[in-house]
Motif scaffolding. Structure first.
Motif, PDB file in Angstrom:
ATOM      1  N   VAL A 179       0.598  -1.204  -0.019  1.00 26.06           N
ATOM      2  CA  VAL A 179       0.115   0.104   0.383  1.00 26.06           C
ATOM      3  C   VAL A 179       0.482   1.005  -0.012  1.00 26.06           C
ATOM      4  CG1 VAL A 179      -2.175   1.704   1.110  1.00 26.06           C
ATOM      5  CG2 VAL A 179      -1.775  -1.002   1.208  1.00 26.06           C
ATOM      6  N   VAL A 180       0.778   2.466  -0.893  1.00 27.49           N
ATOM      7  CA  VAL A 180       1.424   3.264  -1.057  1.00 27.49           C
ATOM      8  C   VAL A 180       1.361   4.057  -1.360  1.00 27.49           C
ATOM      9  CG1 VAL A 180       3.280   4.908  -2.506  1.00 27.49           C
ATOM     10  CG2 VAL A 180       3.355   2.042  -2.320  1.00 27.49           C
ATOM     11  N   GLU A 181       1.061   5.859  -0.371  1.00 32.06           N
ATOM     12  CA  GLU A 181       0.540   6.966  -0.737  1.00 32.06           C
ATOM     13  C   GLU A 181       0.767   8.033  -1.613  1.00 32.06           C
ATOM     14  OE1 GLU A 181      -1.120  10.648   2.431  1.00 32.06           O
ATOM     15  OE2 GLU A 181       0.201  10.004   3.323  1.00 32.06           O
ATOM     16  N   ALA A 182      -0.315   8.345  -2.535  1.00 26.78           N
ATOM     17  CA  ALA A 182       0.594   9.035  -3.502  1.00 26.78           C
ATOM     18  C   ALA A 182       1.049  10.256  -2.911  1.00 26.78           C
ATOM     19  CB  ALA A 182       0.008   8.932  -4.815  1.00 26.78           C
ATOM     20  N   LEU A 183       1.262  11.086  -3.450  1.00 24.39           N
ATOM     21  CA  LEU A 183       2.496  12.021  -2.921  1.00 24.39           C
ATOM     22  C   LEU A 183       2.096  14.243  -3.106  1.00 24.39           C
ATOM     23  CD1 LEU A 183       5.443  11.611  -1.585  1.00 24.39           C
ATOM     24  CD2 LEU A 183       2.705  11.273  -0.331  1.00 24.39           C
ATOM     25  N   ASP A 184       1.396  12.809  -4.533  1.00 27.07           N
ATOM     26  CA  ASP A 184       1.866  14.364  -6.359  1.00 27.07           C
ATOM     27  C   ASP A 184      -0.289  13.836  -6.593  1.00 27.07           C
ATOM     28  OD1 ASP A 184       2.068  11.877  -7.298  1.00 27.07           O
ATOM     29  OD2 ASP A 184       3.675  12.615  -8.246  1.00 27.07           O
ATOM     30  N   ASP A 185      -0.363  15.159  -7.914  1.00 22.70           N
ATOM     31  CA  ASP A 185      -1.727  14.929  -8.659  1.00 22.70           C
ATOM     32  C   ASP A 185      -1.337  12.618  -9.083  1.00 22.70           C
ATOM     33  OD1 ASP A 185      -3.088  16.564  -7.720  1.00 22.70           O
ATOM     34  OD2 ASP A 185      -1.995  18.412  -8.851  1.00 22.70           O
ATOM     35  N   VAL A 186      -2.737  12.512  -8.775  1.00 29.86           N
ATOM     36  CA  VAL A 186      -2.230  11.085  -9.807  1.00 29.86           C
ATOM     37  C   VAL A 186      -3.936  11.205 -11.127  1.00 29.86           C
ATOM     38  CG1 VAL A 186      -2.997   8.230  -9.867  1.00 29.86           C
ATOM     39  CG2 VAL A 186      -2.188  10.135  -7.485  1.00 29.86           C
ATOM     40  N   PRO A 187      -3.101  11.108 -12.765  1.00 30.29           N
ATOM     41  CA  PRO A 187      -3.421  10.701 -13.568  1.00 30.29           C
ATOM     42  C   PRO A 187      -4.983  10.014 -13.725  1.00 30.29           C
ATOM     43  CG  PRO A 187      -1.509   9.694 -13.635  1.00 30.29           C
ATOM     44  CD  PRO A 187      -1.108  10.819 -12.702  1.00 30.29           C
ATOM     45  N   GLU A 188      -6.225  10.488 -14.335  1.00 32.50           N
ATOM     46  CA  GLU A 188      -7.260   9.111 -14.065  1.00 32.50           C
ATOM     47  C   GLU A 188      -7.011   8.670 -15.201  1.00 32.50           C
ATOM     48  OE1 GLU A 188     -10.181  11.464 -13.833  1.00 32.50           O
ATOM     49  OE2 GLU A 188      -9.589  12.338 -12.680  1.00 32.50           O
ATOM     50  N   HIS A 189      -8.050   7.850 -15.316  1.00 38.45           N
ATOM     51  CA  HIS A 189      -7.640   6.189 -16.388  1.00 38.45           C
ATOM     52  C   HIS A 189      -9.231   5.417 -16.073  1.00 38.45           C
ATOM     53  CE1 HIS A 189      -7.260   2.153 -18.041  1.00 38.45           C
ATOM     54  NE2 HIS A 189      -6.518   2.311 -18.548  1.00 38.45           N
ATOM     55  N   PRO A 190      -9.790   5.489 -17.198  1.00 37.88           N
ATOM     56  CA  PRO A 190     -11.394   5.348 -17.520  1.00 37.88           C
ATOM     57  C   PRO A 190     -11.813   3.823 -16.637  1.00 37.88           C
ATOM     58  CG  PRO A 190     -10.528   4.718 -19.146  1.00 37.88           C
ATOM     59  CD  PRO A 190      -8.800   6.135 -18.825  1.00 37.88           C
ATOM     60  N   ASP A 191     -10.652   3.123 -16.551  1.00 40.77           N
ATOM     61  CA  ASP A 191     -10.216   1.639 -15.396  1.00 40.77           C
ATOM     62  C   ASP A 191     -10.921   1.750 -13.869  1.00 40.77           C
ATOM     63  OD1 ASP A 191     -11.361  -0.014 -17.934  1.00 40.77           O
ATOM     64  OD2 ASP A 191      -9.471  -0.369 -18.300  1.00 40.77           O
ATOM     65  N   PHE A 192     -10.054   2.628 -13.085  1.00 39.75           N
ATOM     66  CA  PHE A 192      -9.719   3.561 -11.982  1.00 39.75           C
ATOM     67  C   PHE A 192     -10.455   3.780 -11.756  1.00 39.75           C
ATOM     68  CE2 PHE A 192      -6.324   1.476 -14.101  1.00 39.75           C
ATOM     69  CZ  PHE A 192      -5.570   0.900 -13.398  1.00 39.75           C
ATOM     70  N   ARG A 193     -11.077   3.742 -10.389  1.00 40.51           N
ATOM     71  CA  ARG A 193     -12.399   4.409  -9.382  1.00 40.51           C
ATOM     72  C   ARG A 193     -11.308   4.624  -7.932  1.00 40.51           C
ATOM     73  NH1 ARG A 193     -13.096   6.372 -13.816  1.00 40.51           N
ATOM     74  NH2 ARG A 193     -15.016   6.827 -14.301  1.00 40.51           N
ATOM     75  N   TRP A 194     -11.032   6.076  -7.402  1.00 47.17           N
ATOM     76  CA  TRP A 194     -10.931   6.146  -5.782  1.00 47.17           C
ATOM     77  C   TRP A 194     -11.968   5.657  -4.406  1.00 47.17           C
ATOM     78  CZ3 TRP A 194      -6.154   6.780  -4.656  1.00 47.17           C
ATOM     79  CH2 TRP A 194      -5.306   7.687  -5.670  1.00 47.17           C
ATOM     80  N   LEU A 195     -12.150   4.540  -4.243  1.00 49.07           N
ATOM     81  CA  LEU A 195     -12.731   4.330  -3.029  1.00 49.07           C
ATOM     82  C   LEU A 195     -12.557   4.218  -1.435  1.00 49.07           C
ATOM     83  CD1 LEU A 195     -14.161   0.524  -4.886  1.00 49.07           C
ATOM     84  CD2 LEU A 195     -15.620   2.997  -4.659  1.00 49.07           C
ATOM     85  N   SER A 196     -13.422   4.908  -0.258  1.00 46.51           N
ATOM     86  CA  SER A 196     -12.996   4.763   1.397  1.00 46.51           C
ATOM     87  C   SER A 196     -13.228   3.352   1.048  1.00 46.51           C
ATOM     88  CB  SER A 196     -13.833   5.394   1.606  1.00 46.51           C
ATOM     89  OG  SER A 196     -14.961   4.487   1.862  1.00 46.51           O
ATOM     90  N   LEU A 197     -11.999   2.916   2.175  1.00 50.69           N
ATOM     91  CA  LEU A 197     -11.627   1.970   2.724  1.00 50.69           C
ATOM     92  C   LEU A 197     -13.040   0.811   3.056  1.00 50.69           C
ATOM     93  CD1 LEU A 197      -8.203   1.620   3.932  1.00 50.69           C
ATOM     94  CD2 LEU A 197      -9.082  -0.181   2.696  1.00 50.69           C
ATOM     95  N   GLY A 198     -14.138   2.066   4.052  1.00 51.24           N
ATOM     96  CA  GLY A 198     -15.257   1.579   4.077  1.00 51.24           C
ATOM     97  C   GLY A 198     -16.186   0.737   2.953  1.00 51.24           C
ATOM     98  N   GLN A 199     -16.088   1.709   2.047  1.00 52.27           N
ATOM     99  CA  GLN A 199     -16.589   0.413   0.773  1.00 52.27           C
ATOM    100  C   GLN A 199     -15.928  -0.528   0.133  1.00 52.27           C
ATOM    101  OE1 GLN A 199     -15.971   4.985  -1.639  1.00 52.27           O
ATOM    102  NE2 GLN A 199     -18.022   4.660  -1.788  1.00 52.27           N
ATOM    103  N   VAL A 200     -15.129  -0.284  -0.343  1.00 52.27           N
ATOM    104  CA  VAL A 200     -14.076  -1.774  -0.656  1.00 52.27           C
ATOM    105  C   VAL A 200     -14.698  -2.703   0.476  1.00 52.27           C
ATOM    106  CG1 VAL A 200     -12.154  -3.041  -0.746  1.00 52.27           C
ATOM    107  CG2 VAL A 200     -12.507  -0.639  -1.733  1.00 52.27           C
TER     108      VAL A 200
END
Length: 457
Positions: A179-200
């Protein structure tokens, strides 16, 4: 502390995507690409071939091989046997990229097609790549976001450990769980989405949504105890206590005793593993379409042709291991002095790298038994109303064809636990969590059940 941030995310809804929006996006990704998997004869494999005394292997010498394995052990009722096995010595990366949005850590999760999945697309980590994949042996597109995991300084490493995979089917297989924390802006990709651990976690309650590679990384996250809330029931309270200081003071065994018990089993158990020519494996046969057991038990090795527009390579062929029937994995738990404990067994499997790993005491495929062992029959008879978790979950879709197991967590009555054999241990979830950074101590089925146990909160 990282554990506090993980725990807060596990109690939070996502700020980037609602659950309803996730379902819409996930359905769209399943329809966005044409996926096709066809079972084919071995002769149609491109770049793969049987080599005398060396098994089924790729021309590059990379990816993996299917070889023969001879096992001798003194485990009662087991003895010695031979079988095919997947030998994949290279260590891959299973990684979840996290980033904070509105004060909540979110996980970058991928809708990923794998050829062996029963429903083709499941939710996977940000990155799941073999060394051959990320070195470009497949001559495909680069793996998205891989640089966060293999370039020092691109992110803050929060979790990093080597963990095993299915010991019955792999020979000493390990992957790096990160598990790695991003320190900068992360480019978007249509096959990826941000979810909280509660959602997962909520998605873990559904059949065949969160894939095996995501589950193993989730299990390695060092969650702390969530805060007590008004009206907590005994189950929630027992789980909360087990992850905090009470999980140590109220544990049946101390940390030193746990490690000593595991070491003792490793030292006293006799196990010999030897790779042998595939054609020399007794009780198995090879045809133009399969490598299979003479009695139709255990599993088959088949060949598949795959078309997947969303993958780094659009089409390819490969061998897959196809289990015969559905697996079963059951974790008994009970509250002891108000603290939740898990019953685990020090289990030896064909390809286990270090003699034993902690596993669920019920882990089997019914079709492989003419008569179930007494301990399995006893636990199978537990009142169904005591079930705390019950879902069908897919095993690794990149190597296994439609491999699905039923995972259950069953709470036994709160009472003084009966005596168990020396190779069984009652451990708190907090103790299991603290063993995971060492690697090769907790098997993939037990790690999946630990992740599912967290989801019951």
């Amino acid at each position: 502390m990282a554990s506090d941030r993980f725990t807060e995310s596990a109690a939070a809804d996502g700020t980037r995507l609602t659950d309803a929006e996730f379902r819409t996006w996930f359905a769209e990704r399943r329809e966005a690409h044409a996926f096709q998997v066809e079972e084919i004869p071995f002769a149609r494999l491109d770049g793969w071939a049987f080599a005398p005394h060396r098994g089924l292997r790729h021309d590059s010498g990379r990816f993996f091989t299917v070889e023969g394995l001879q096992v001798r052990t003194d485990v009662p009722g087991t003895g010695s046997w031979m079988q095919p096995v997947i030998n994949q010595p290279e260590i891959g990366v299973l990684g979840i990229l996290v980033k904070e949005f509105d004060g909540v850590l979110h996980c970058l999760m991928q809708a990923k097609m794998e050829p062996g999945n029963v429903n083709q697309v499941q939710l996977s980590p940000t990155v799941q790549a073999t060394r051959s994949n990320y070195l470009g042996v497949h001559r495909g597109r680069p793996v998205p976001y891989l640089n966060y995991f293999n370039e020092p300084g691109r992110g803050r490493v929060l979790v990093d450990s080597l963990q095993s995979e299915q010991g019955s089917w792999f020979f000493r297989k390990r992957n790096r769980n990160m598990v790695v924390e991003a320190l900068d802006d992360v480019p978007e990709h249509p096959d990826f989405r941000w979810l909280s651990l509660g959602q997962v976690r909520r998605l873990l309650l559904a059949d065949n949504v969160v894939n095996m590679n995501a589950r193993t990384v989730l299990s390695c996250i060092p969650f702390g105890p969530p805060p007590a809330s008004a009206g907590d029931d005994p189950w929630r309270d027992g789980l909360r206590r087990s992850l905090g200081p009470e999980g140590e003071t109220g544990a049946l065994l101390s940390r030193a005793e746990v490690l000593s018990r595991i070491t003792a089993v490793k030292a006293l158990r006799d196990v010999e593993q030897r790779l042998v020519p595939l054609e020399a494996v007794e009780g198995w046969h090879i045809t133009d379409r399969e490598i299979a057991h003479d009695e139709g038990r255990f599993f088959r090795i088949i060949a598949a042709a795959v078309n997947a527009g969303s993958r780094e390579v659009a089409s390819w062929t490969q061998p897959l291991l196809a289990p015969v029937g559905r697996g079963e994995a059951m974790l008994p738990v009970r509250r002891i002095g108000g603290v939740l404990h898990m019953l685990l067994q020090a289990r030896t499997e064909a390809g286990t790298a270090d003699v034993v790993e902690l596993a669920p005491p019920v882990q089997y495929n019914p079709g492989n038994y003419r008569e179930l062992p007494p301990n399995i029959r006893q636990l199978q008879a537990v009142d169904p109303s005591r079930t705390r978790y019950d879902a069908l979950l897919s095993e690794e879709g990149g190597r296994f064809h439609r491999a699905v197991s039923r995972y259950r967590i069953v709470e036994l009555p709160e009472e003084q636990p009966p005596a168990v054999p020396a190779d069984h241990l009652w451990l708190t979830p907090g103790q299991v969590r603290d063993l995971l950074p060492y690697g090769r101590l907790v098997n993939i089925q037990a790690r999946t059940l630990l992740a599912c146990l967290h989801a019951t909160w």
